[in-house]
Write a protein that holds these residues in place. Structure first.
Motif, PDB file in Angstrom:
ATOM      1  N   SER A   1      55.009  35.524  42.126  1.00 44.23           N
ATOM      2  CA  SER A   1      54.124  34.365  42.209  1.00 44.23           C
ATOM      3  C   SER A   1      53.984  33.680  40.845  1.00 44.23           C
ATOM      4  O   SER A   1      54.068  34.333  39.794  1.00 44.23           O
ATOM      5  CB  SER A   1      52.748  34.823  42.677  1.00 44.23           C
ATOM      6  OG  SER A   1      51.850  33.743  42.646  1.00 44.23           O
ATOM      7  N   SER A   2      53.713  32.389  40.898  1.00 39.46           N
ATOM      8  CA  SER A   2      53.421  31.679  39.646  1.00 39.46           C
ATOM      9  C   SER A   2      51.968  31.930  39.222  1.00 39.46           C
ATOM     10  O   SER A   2      51.580  31.634  38.092  1.00 39.46           O
ATOM     11  CB  SER A   2      53.661  30.179  39.807  1.00 39.46           C
ATOM     12  OG  SER A   2      52.813  29.672  40.813  1.00 39.46           O
ATOM     13  N   TRP A   3      51.176  32.494  40.142  1.00 41.56           N
ATOM     14  CA  TRP A   3      49.803  32.863  39.786  1.00 41.56           C
ATOM     15  C   TRP A   3      49.809  34.223  39.124  1.00 41.56           C
ATOM     16  O   TRP A   3      50.515  35.121  39.586  1.00 41.56           O
ATOM     17  CB  TRP A   3      48.904  32.923  41.039  1.00 41.56           C
ATOM     18  CG  TRP A   3      48.749  31.592  41.687  1.00 41.56           C
ATOM     19  CD1 TRP A   3      49.391  31.150  42.801  1.00 41.56           C
ATOM     20  CD2 TRP A   3      47.927  30.519  41.243  1.00 41.56           C
ATOM     21  NE1 TRP A   3      49.012  29.864  43.085  1.00 41.56           N
ATOM     22  CE2 TRP A   3      48.108  29.445  42.152  1.00 41.56           C
ATOM     23  CE3 TRP A   3      47.039  30.348  40.168  1.00 41.56           C
ATOM     24  CZ2 TRP A   3      47.445  28.228  42.008  1.00 41.56           C
ATOM     25  CZ3 TRP A   3      46.379  29.136  40.047  1.00 41.56           C
ATOM     26  CH2 TRP A   3      46.583  28.095  40.950  1.00 41.56           C
ATOM     27  N   ARG A   4      49.037  34.404  38.073  1.00 44.36           N
ATOM     28  CA  ARG A   4      48.929  35.706  37.420  1.00 44.36           C
ATOM     29  C   ARG A   4      47.767  36.480  38.028  1.00 44.36           C
ATOM     30  O   ARG A   4      46.811  35.894  38.517  1.00 44.36           O
ATOM     31  CB  ARG A   4      48.727  35.539  35.902  1.00 44.36           C
ATOM     32  CG  ARG A   4      49.945  34.905  35.215  1.00 44.36           C
ATOM     33  CD  ARG A   4      51.139  35.829  35.311  1.00 44.36           C
ATOM     34  NE  ARG A   4      52.385  35.157  34.970  1.00 44.36           N
ATOM     35  CZ  ARG A   4      53.077  35.393  33.857  1.00 44.36           C
ATOM     36  NH1 ARG A   4      52.610  36.234  32.956  1.00 44.36           N
ATOM     37  NH2 ARG A   4      54.221  34.791  33.647  1.00 44.36           N
ATOM     38  N   ARG A   5      47.866  37.800  37.941  1.00 42.33           N
ATOM     39  CA  ARG A   5      46.820  38.662  38.470  1.00 42.33           C
ATOM     40  C   ARG A   5      45.588  38.576  37.574  1.00 42.33           C
ATOM     41  O   ARG A   5      45.709  38.543  36.334  1.00 42.33           O
ATOM     42  CB  ARG A   5      47.352  40.097  38.509  1.00 42.33           C
ATOM     43  CG  ARG A   5      46.336  41.154  38.879  1.00 42.33           C
ATOM     44  CD  ARG A   5      46.087  41.206  40.365  1.00 42.33           C
ATOM     45  NE  ARG A   5      45.328  42.401  40.709  1.00 42.33           N
ATOM     46  CZ  ARG A   5      44.493  42.474  41.723  1.00 42.33           C
ATOM     47  NH1 ARG A   5      44.295  41.427  42.513  1.00 42.33           N
ATOM     48  NH2 ARG A   5      43.873  43.597  41.986  1.00 42.33           N
TER      49      ARG A   5
END
Ligand SMILES: Cc1ncc(COP(=O)(O)O)c(C=O)c1O
Length: 332
Positions: free
Chosen positions: A170-174
């Motif tokens: 994902s381009s979203w980080r945790r």
């Protein structure tokens, strides 16, 4: 190159089990009875207040517990560990749950029995109920709890267990553990997972891998990540902002029981891409092989560690391995 000490392929004493491969329903039908605030109630008649504080601010805490059929009737997998984790998630959010662990485990057993299910998923959830507009709900809002039951065979589909899934980074980080207590299973944390899962869906993938801000791997949207390299099993730990899964713990226990070397440390996406195999674990996902990550393919199928762990895990949770019956709590 290190290899597992037991004979390869197979853990030797983990037999092939045709039954485990039998189709399980993909229905997620809700069971009728729900335990709420101390009573068993008809789910059709339940209501949660539209101004429940947790609904607005993402502070409900929850669990997912599996129920499997065994020779001795349906059994819950490690319910006490799940309830303990929910109570510890609640504590982090200042939520005083008005029931103890023993009472909640008993409630989980009773509501499962009353619903007469075998392959099922229990969702205990606690939340701050109705109150004023307020960001200090622990002062003013009642804490409510329910345990819902629904049927659940496979979560990602039978094909996923056998053939593996396609995962997108994902381009979203945790979310980092310095921002929120990510080890807690709190509803608001899952906004991060939903964004990543939607991104995977929109690009034609089954699930998303979330990286930490430093580029190391955290996990998938609802599960932990394992990889195999040179005969060693690798996974990360809480320093990688994971929810340390109860299924993950089962896999580590199985690895230990079968003398498979385990390496626990943070790792990068690059290491994952270079792995011999990758698989995911979670209560819902069980042990799911990854057949592709960002276009890089991995082996799946019978002659893989993933398949062996999947078989060993499913045998244990269906009561077929006497060494792990203490994971199971019968409901009858
Ligand atoms: C973010 C996340 N990580 C890991 C897990 C795996 O936890 P468990 O094996 O206890 O279900 C879950 C599932 O609940 C999860 O939501």
């Amino acid at each position: 190159m290190a290899t597992p000490k037991s004979e390869w392929p197979g853990f030797g004493d983990v037999p092939e089990d045709a039954e485990l491969a039998l189709s399980r329903s993909e229905s997620q039908e809700l069971a009728r009875w729900v335990w709420q605030d101390g009573e068993s109630r008809d789910g059709e008649r339940l209501s949660v207040h539209y101004y429940a504080n947790s609904l607005h601010y993402g502070t409900a805490v929850f669990e997912g517990i599996r129920c499997y059929p065994t020779e001795r009737g349906p059994a819950l997998v490690r319910p006490r560990d799940h309830i303990d984790r929910m109570l510890s998630s609640a504590r982090l959010y200042g939520m005083r749950v008005p029931y103890g662990a023993d009472e909640l485990v008993r409630a989980a057993i009773e509501i499962t029995r009353r619903n007469g299910v075998d392959h099922a998923y229990l969702r205990p959830i606690a939340w701050f109920g109705y109150g004023p507009i307020d960001l200090k709900p622990k002062q003013v809002c009642p804490v409510q709890v329910l345990i819902a039951v629904r049927r659940l065979g496979t979560y990602l589909g039978e094909g996923a267990l056998r053939n593996g899934i396609k995962v997108l980074t994902s381009s979203w980080r945790r979310l980092h553990h310095t921002m929120l207590p990510v080890m807690a299973k709190a509803s608001g944390h899952y906004a991060n997972s939903v964004l990543a899962a939607h991104e995977a869906l929109d690009r034609g993938y089954d699930d998303a891998l979330l990286l930490n801000a430093d580029g190391t791997v955290s996990g998938v949207t609802g599960g932990n990540v394992f990889f195999v390299r040179a005969g060693r099993l690798h996974t990360n730990d809480e320093s990688s902002s994971i929810v340390p899964g109860i299924t993950r713990d089962c896999i580590l226990t199985l690895a230990h029981a079968h003398d498979i070397e385990v390496v626990i440390r943070g790792f990068t996406r690059e290491e994952l891409l270079r792995a011999d195999e990758v698989f995911l674990t979670g209560t819902a996902a069980e042990v799911t092989p990854v057949r592709e990550l960002d276009g890089v393919e991995f082996p799946t199928g019978k002659r893989t560690f993933g398949a062996l762990f999947q078989r060993a895990y499913l045998r244990a949770v269906t009561g077929k391995n006497p060494d792990f019956v203490d994971w199971l709590t019968p409901v009858t």
